[in-house]
Design a protein around this motif. Sequence first.
Motif, mmCIF file in Angstrom:
data_model
loop_
_atom_site.group_PDB
_atom_site.id
_atom_site.type_symbol
_atom_site.label_atom_id
_atom_site.label_comp_id
_atom_site.label_asym_id
_atom_site.label_seq_id
_atom_site.Cartn_x
_atom_site.Cartn_y
_atom_site.Cartn_z
ATOM 1 N N GLU A 129 0.822 -1.215 0.000
ATOM 2 C CA GLU A 129 0.000 0.000 0.000
ATOM 3 C C GLU A 129 0.854 1.262 0.000
ATOM 4 O O GLU A 129 0.444 2.288 -0.519
ATOM 5 C CB GLU A 129 -0.933 -0.004 1.216
ATOM 6 N N ASP A 130 2.036 1.170 0.576
ATOM 7 C CA ASP A 130 2.932 2.322 0.647
ATOM 8 C C ASP A 130 3.552 2.578 -0.732
ATOM 9 O O ASP A 130 4.125 1.675 -1.326
ATOM 10 C CB ASP A 130 4.032 2.044 1.669
ATOM 11 N N PRO A 131 3.457 3.800 -1.270
ATOM 12 C CA PRO A 131 4.010 4.084 -2.599
ATOM 13 C C PRO A 131 5.523 3.867 -2.693
ATOM 14 O O PRO A 131 6.013 3.408 -3.722
ATOM 15 C CB PRO A 131 3.666 5.556 -2.836
ATOM 16 N N GLU A 132 6.243 4.182 -1.625
ATOM 17 C CA GLU A 132 7.697 3.968 -1.646
ATOM 18 C C GLU A 132 8.038 2.481 -1.694
ATOM 19 O O GLU A 132 8.932 2.051 -2.411
ATOM 20 C CB GLU A 132 8.350 4.617 -0.429
ATOM 21 N N GLU A 133 7.302 1.688 -0.934
ATOM 22 C CA GLU A 133 7.534 0.241 -0.932
ATOM 23 C C GLU A 133 7.155 -0.366 -2.285
ATOM 24 O O GLU A 133 7.808 -1.281 -2.787
ATOM 25 C CB GLU A 133 6.729 -0.409 0.187
ATOM 26 N N PHE A 134 6.074 0.163 -2.901
ATOM 27 C CA PHE A 134 5.676 -0.308 -4.221
ATOM 28 C C PHE A 134 6.753 0.025 -5.255
ATOM 29 O O PHE A 134 7.090 -0.813 -6.102
ATOM 30 C CB PHE A 134 4.340 0.310 -4.638
ATOM 31 N N ALA A 135 7.318 1.217 -5.187
ATOM 32 C CA ALA A 135 8.376 1.609 -6.124
ATOM 33 C C ALA A 135 9.607 0.724 -5.943
ATOM 34 O O ALA A 135 10.248 0.326 -6.921
ATOM 35 C CB ALA A 135 8.732 3.076 -5.924
ATOM 36 N N GLU A 136 9.939 0.389 -4.698
ATOM 37 C CA GLU A 136 11.082 -0.492 -4.440
ATOM 38 C C GLU A 136 10.828 -1.896 -4.986
ATOM 39 O O GLU A 136 11.701 -2.497 -5.624
ATOM 40 C CB GLU A 136 11.350 -0.561 -2.937
ATOM 41 N N LEU A 137 9.630 -2.424 -4.776
ATOM 42 C CA LEU A 137 9.276 -3.740 -5.299
ATOM 43 C C LEU A 137 9.274 -3.739 -6.826
ATOM 44 O O LEU A 137 9.731 -4.686 -7.458
ATOM 45 C CB LEU A 137 7.908 -4.159 -4.761
ATOM 46 N N HIS A 138 8.790 -2.656 -7.408
ATOM 47 C CA HIS A 138 8.773 -2.509 -8.865
ATOM 48 C C HIS A 138 10.197 -2.542 -9.425
ATOM 49 O O HIS A 138 10.475 -3.223 -10.414
ATOM 50 C CB HIS A 138 8.073 -1.191 -9.216
ATOM 51 N N THR A 139 11.100 -1.831 -8.774
ATOM 52 C CA THR A 139 12.502 -1.814 -9.202
ATOM 53 C C THR A 139 13.139 -3.191 -9.057
ATOM 54 O O THR A 139 13.881 -3.642 -9.945
ATOM 55 C CB THR A 139 13.291 -0.783 -8.376
ATOM 56 N N LYS A 140 12.843 -3.892 -7.972
ATOM 57 C CA LYS A 140 13.388 -5.238 -7.779
ATOM 58 C C LYS A 140 12.901 -6.195 -8.868
ATOM 59 O O LYS A 140 13.662 -7.024 -9.353
ATOM 60 C CB LYS A 140 12.999 -5.774 -6.402
ATOM 61 N N GLU A 141 11.642 -6.089 -9.243
ATOM 62 C CA GLU A 141 11.101 -6.948 -10.297
ATOM 63 C C GLU A 141 11.757 -6.644 -11.643
ATOM 64 O O GLU A 141 12.053 -7.556 -12.415
ATOM 65 C CB GLU A 141 9.590 -6.776 -10.402
#
Length: 79
Positions: A19-31
């Motif tokens: 739900e956190d936008p920063e955590e989503f951006a980090e997960l997106h970068t990892k993928e």
Amino acid sequence: NDDYYPGDVGFDPLGLKPEDPEEFAELHTKELQNGRLAMLGVAGMVAQELVNGKEIFVNLGLAEDRFDAASQAMLPVQF
């Protein structure tokens, strides 16, 4: 659209998206990095097959070599 984020198409049936936008951006970068690493790995396997003319499983000793390079016209890839 105010709630649109690139890469987020709203499909998350298992509820894994943070739900956190920063955590989503980090997960997106990892993928993205994981996908790029996988593409490099596949490119390495293809390059090895093109260099020595043997399939990757033959090099690992997991399959027998049934490739006949004489039947291929300048393309050492088995189809």
